[in-house]
Every structure is written in C-alpha cells, then in structure tokens.
Design a protein around this motif. Structure first.
Motif, PDB file in Angstrom:
ATOM      1  N   ARG A   1       0.924  -1.207   0.127  1.00 51.42           N
ATOM      2  CA  ARG A   1       0.071   0.192   0.221  1.00 51.42           C
ATOM      3  C   ARG A   1       0.855   1.262   0.003  1.00 51.42           C
ATOM      4  O   ARG A   1       2.104   0.998   0.052  1.00 51.42           O
ATOM      5  CB  ARG A   1      -0.925   0.057   1.265  1.00 51.42           C
TER       6      ARG A   1
ATOM      7  N   GLY B   1       2.770   4.534   1.499  1.00 52.46           N
ATOM      8  CA  GLY B   1       3.348   4.815   2.828  1.00 52.46           C
ATOM      9  C   GLY B   1       2.797   5.787   3.463  1.00 52.46           C
ATOM     10  O   GLY B   1       2.294   6.829   2.869  1.00 52.46           O
ATOM     11  N   ASP B   2       2.835   5.846   4.787  1.00 51.72           N
ATOM     12  CA  ASP B   2       2.313   7.000   5.595  1.00 51.72           C
ATOM     13  C   ASP B   2       3.546   7.347   6.459  1.00 51.72           C
ATOM     14  O   ASP B   2       3.899   6.579   7.684  1.00 51.72           O
ATOM     15  CB  ASP B   2       1.395   6.660   6.348  1.00 51.72           C
ATOM     16  N   PRO B   3       4.338   8.476   6.487  1.00 54.82           N
ATOM     17  CA  PRO B   3       4.047   9.860   5.807  1.00 54.82           C
ATOM     18  C   PRO B   3       4.577   9.935   4.359  1.00 54.82           C
ATOM     19  O   PRO B   3       4.712  11.134   3.832  1.00 54.82           O
ATOM     20  CB  PRO B   3       4.764  10.781   6.592  1.00 54.82           C
TER      21      PRO B   3
HETATM   22  N1  GLY Z   1       6.193   4.874   6.872  1.00 55.50           N
HETATM   23  C1  GLY Z   1       6.174   3.396   6.774  1.00 55.50           C
HETATM   24  C2  GLY Z   1       5.025   2.998   6.417  1.00 55.50           C
HETATM   25  O1  GLY Z   1       4.121   3.540   5.862  1.00 55.50           O
HETATM   26  O2  GLY Z   1       4.835   1.771   6.826  1.00 55.50           O
END
Ligand code: GLY
Ligand code: AMP
Length: 430
Positions: free
Chosen positions: A288, A290-292
C-alpha cells in the motif's frame, strides 16, 4: 468519477487532496476519514477494517474506483470482494497483501526469487528461537513478529538475554496476539533507509519519487520505532546508479516473482530498503501507499494521479506516460501526541492549522484528528504532517518547521531533525 478512499490517516488526507484536484473526479468519499478530509471530501463513518460495510458502501454509492490506504483491509480481502463486485480497486487481494501481512511469507518470497535481503531464520516455537539466540556471536540481531503489528513488531536486540525476553513476550505472553505466534530473526543491516513505492498492475510498475522516512521517534534516530516521524523527497543520498540497482534487483524481480506465484497484484508495492555497502537490500514489503511517504509524494507529483490509479486497477498501466514531478524538494514533519508510540494523549483542541496552511508552499495533512463541534481535536498518535516545498532541502525544511511552529495543541511534539544534513559516512566507491 466517484472515488472512495479507505482509511483515515495523513496518507488518506494527502490522497484525497490530490485526487479531488483531478478533472476526472466529481466526488471523493473517505471512510472513515479525519477532520482534514472532512473539509475537502465526504467522510463516511465506516472503520477501514469493516470489509462488508465498505463493499456495501461502494455498491450503494456506485463508486467508480476504490483506493485502499491501510494494509489491514487488504489482508482481510477487501480488494478481492470489490473485484468480485466488479468495482475497480487499487490494492492487491489477500494473497498479494501477504507480502506485508506475513514477514515469514515475505522472507520466503524474497529468498525464492533471489531478491537481496537480510539473512534470516523463521521460528514457530520459543524454545528453538531462544536456543538459536543463545548460539549467536554477532550482535545486534533483529526479531520480527510475523503478522501485522502497526509498526510495533520489530525489535533490535543487543544480546541473547534481551532477545530471549522479546521471544517470551511475543511467543509466550502473546503481547502482540496472533501476530507474534511466528517470528523471524534476522541479521542487522547497516546503511541509509529508503522507501521506494511503485504503482503496479502486476506487469508494469510506475516508480514514484523515492523518499526517506524517519522511523525512530527521537532526533538522531533514537528511541523506539514508529509508523514514521517525517519524510524527505528526493531521497538525499540516493544516486541514479543505486536506483537502477533497486529497479533491476528488487522491483522487477518482485513483479516477476508475483506472476510466477500466480499472485495478481494491482496496487502499490512499497519496498522498504537498506542501502548497505554491498548494495540495496529489502527490509520489508508493504502492499500500500506509505504514511508519511505519500504526503511528500503527492506534493511533488505534478501530473494527475487518477489516470494511473485507474490504469493500474484495470491492468492497463503500460498505456500511461511517465508522470511529471515538481523538481523542488519536499520535507514533511509529523506532529505527534505526547506518549506516542506508546499510550498517547487525545482529545486536545488543535489551533493554528489555517495559519500554517497560509505559509508559502506549506500544506498540512491531518492524520489522527476528528471534528468535535466545529473544532479539530487530536485523536491519534500521529496527529498531522506539515509538508513544505522549497527550492532545496534547506528551504523546504525551514518552511515545514515554520508551519509546524504555528500549530498548537497540548502534548504536541516532533523530531527537529527531519531533512537535516547528516554527517557523511566514509565509503568505498564501486
Ligand atoms: N512509513 C512507513 C509505512 O508506511 O509503513
Ligand atoms: P520493518 O517493519 O521490517 O520495515 O522494520 C521496521 C524498521 O526496523 C525498519 O524501517 C528499520 O529501521 C528497522 N529494521 C528492520 N529490519 C532491520 C534489519 N534487518 N536491520 C536493521 N534495521 C532493521
């Protein structure tokens, strides 16, 4: 088009911000969303892991495209059910999501397809794991829970004693529930980390601008791991040569491997890599955005995102041209809530969001927030991410922290070193 985004973090706010700019899109729904997405899209109060209700929503709203943010619904088979209902979706089915959902499966996949990664062993009994740890001479080692653990399943241990404690917590005390029933123990890799994300339909991959995440909670990479405390793009130390290696030794073999195993994968492949002295090696796969990472990538993407998402969902990515990128640098600073990544405060009113947004080239993406009355209040460990573009890293960094400083809530904290130049390490040219 009507687009449904599943999730409620900073990643989903950034996706909603970008997707609603598309002339192809009439309406954006976010389930469940946050106080930020509520301002630019229609929030629907369905949790991201409620697969059944999400499928019903997509049907009843006649949604044209579903973009799935978090991993959990993918592991639970949301994309399979949407495809069965003939709804276009960006996200792999449950079999592809195992690349993230099971570290043991990911390691088997990496080994089977000769993709460079840390040497590892899998254990499903604590006795065998502890005996293995007792026999080791090289420290540190890394212990990973097999299943999903929201970033809390990886432990760097310095001794057999410390390692055995972790094994007991995971396998005997079941601190992470079923996720820790199996574990992977692997060698500790040294180098710079990099997140490489690509949108794929299983045959073609469109590689997005690589970024650097900052996983640890404290300045100078200290303290426990988090979901990500800040992001920088372009990646400050990546060279075109190493990027070529990543393409040839990691991304292309990953796609080939998926096809060989007859796993259809239409979504985002996210390789978390360590750039070691002996080349890039995969630390983990995510299935998927990533965040951030996404917050920075969306700021730098100049082209319309939606045609790529649709093409990937329909298996037609080959027909797309490469996107245009903003050449400027982007820095994203995550504002967290006191206690994160442990138990954290929530429910604190957030002030100064508009003042931060008003700064030149600053956009604030909200994450753990919700609307209370007419006010945004904190509602998660990572509360928001202040992103800024600048002509170089320094300017982007100054702008991002200027935005961060305008925002106020009780318990606010961030790392102060996102995008800061790091000391150059000596190395041998190859
Ligand atoms: N920033 C790492 C992740 O989305 O898993
Ligand atoms: P993962 O969820 O597997 O990406 O692990 C989370 C974080 O733990 C990574 O982003 C790295 O910072 C660290 N990590 C994981 N595996 C290793 C390894 N083999 N060597 C060094 N650090 C690691």
């Amino acid at each position: 088009m009507k687009v449904l985004i599943v999730g409620g973090g900073g990643r989903e706010h950034a996706l909603a911000w970008k997707i609603r700019q598309s002339p192809l899109v009439r309406e954006v729904l976010v389930a469940p969303g946050n106080a930020g997405t509520a301002q630019i899209a229609r929030n629907v109060a369905i949790p991201a892991k409620d697969v059944k209700s999400l499928v019903e929503l997509a049907k009843s709203e006649r949604v044209d495209l579903v973009v799935v943010g978090p991993e959990e619904p993918l592991v639970l088979g949301l994309a399979d059910e949407l495809r069965a209902a003939k709804i276009d979706v960006l996200g792999p089915g449950a079999s592809g999501a195992r690349l993230e959902g099971s570290k043991a499966f990911a390691k088997e996949f990496l080994e089977a397809h000769r993709i460079p990664t840390a040497l590892s062993k899998k254990f499903d009994r604590s006795g065998a794991a502890k005996a293995y740890l007792e026999a080791q001479k090289q420290w540190p080692l890394v212990i990973k829970a097999d299943g999903l653990a929201a970033g809390k399943g990886v432990f760097v241990v310095q001794s057999a004693r410390e390692g055995c404690t972790v094994v007991d917590q995971l396998m005997e005390e079941k601190k992470l529930g079923a996720a820790g029933a199996r574990i992977v123990i692997e060698e500790f890799l040294v180098g710079e980390e990099i997140s490489v994300l690509g949108i794929t339909d299983g045959e073609t991959i469109l590689i997005l601008e690589p970024v650097m995440d900052h996983k640890q909670v404290g300045d100078g990479d200290t303290g426990p791991n988090t979901g990500g405390m800040g992001v920088v793009s372009p990646h400050p130390t990546l060279t075109p040569r190493v990027m070529k290696q990543i393409e040839q030794h990691v991304l292309v073999p990953t796609l080939d491997g998926l096809r060989r195993e007859e796993i259809e994968f239409r979504g985002v492949i996210f390789a978390g890599l360590m750039l070691t002295d002996s080349g890039p090696r995969v630390l983990e796969y995510n299935c998927r955005f990533g965040d951030p990472e996404t917050q920075a990538v969306m700021r730098r993407l100049k082209s319309d995102l939606v045609p790529y998402l649709v093409a990937a969902a329909r298996g037609k990515l080959i027909e797309q041209q490469a996107p245009e990128w903003d050449r400027r640098a982007c820095v994203g600073v995550v504002a967290a809530s006191d206690g994160y990544p442990g138990e954290y405060r929530r429910g604190d009113p957030i002030e100064g969001l508009e003042a931060a947004d008003a700064l030149e080239d600053v956009v604030v993406f909200q994450a753990g927030t919700r609307v209370q009355g007419r006010q945004a209040v904190s509602d998660g460990g990572r509360v928001l991410c202040v992103t800024a573009l600048g002509k170089d890293l320094e300017e982007a960094r100054e702008r991002a922290y200027a935005g961060y400083d305008r925002i106020r809530y009780t318990g606010k904290f961030a790392r102060r070193d996102i995008g800061q130049k790091r000391p150059v390490k000596s190395r041998v040219a190859r």
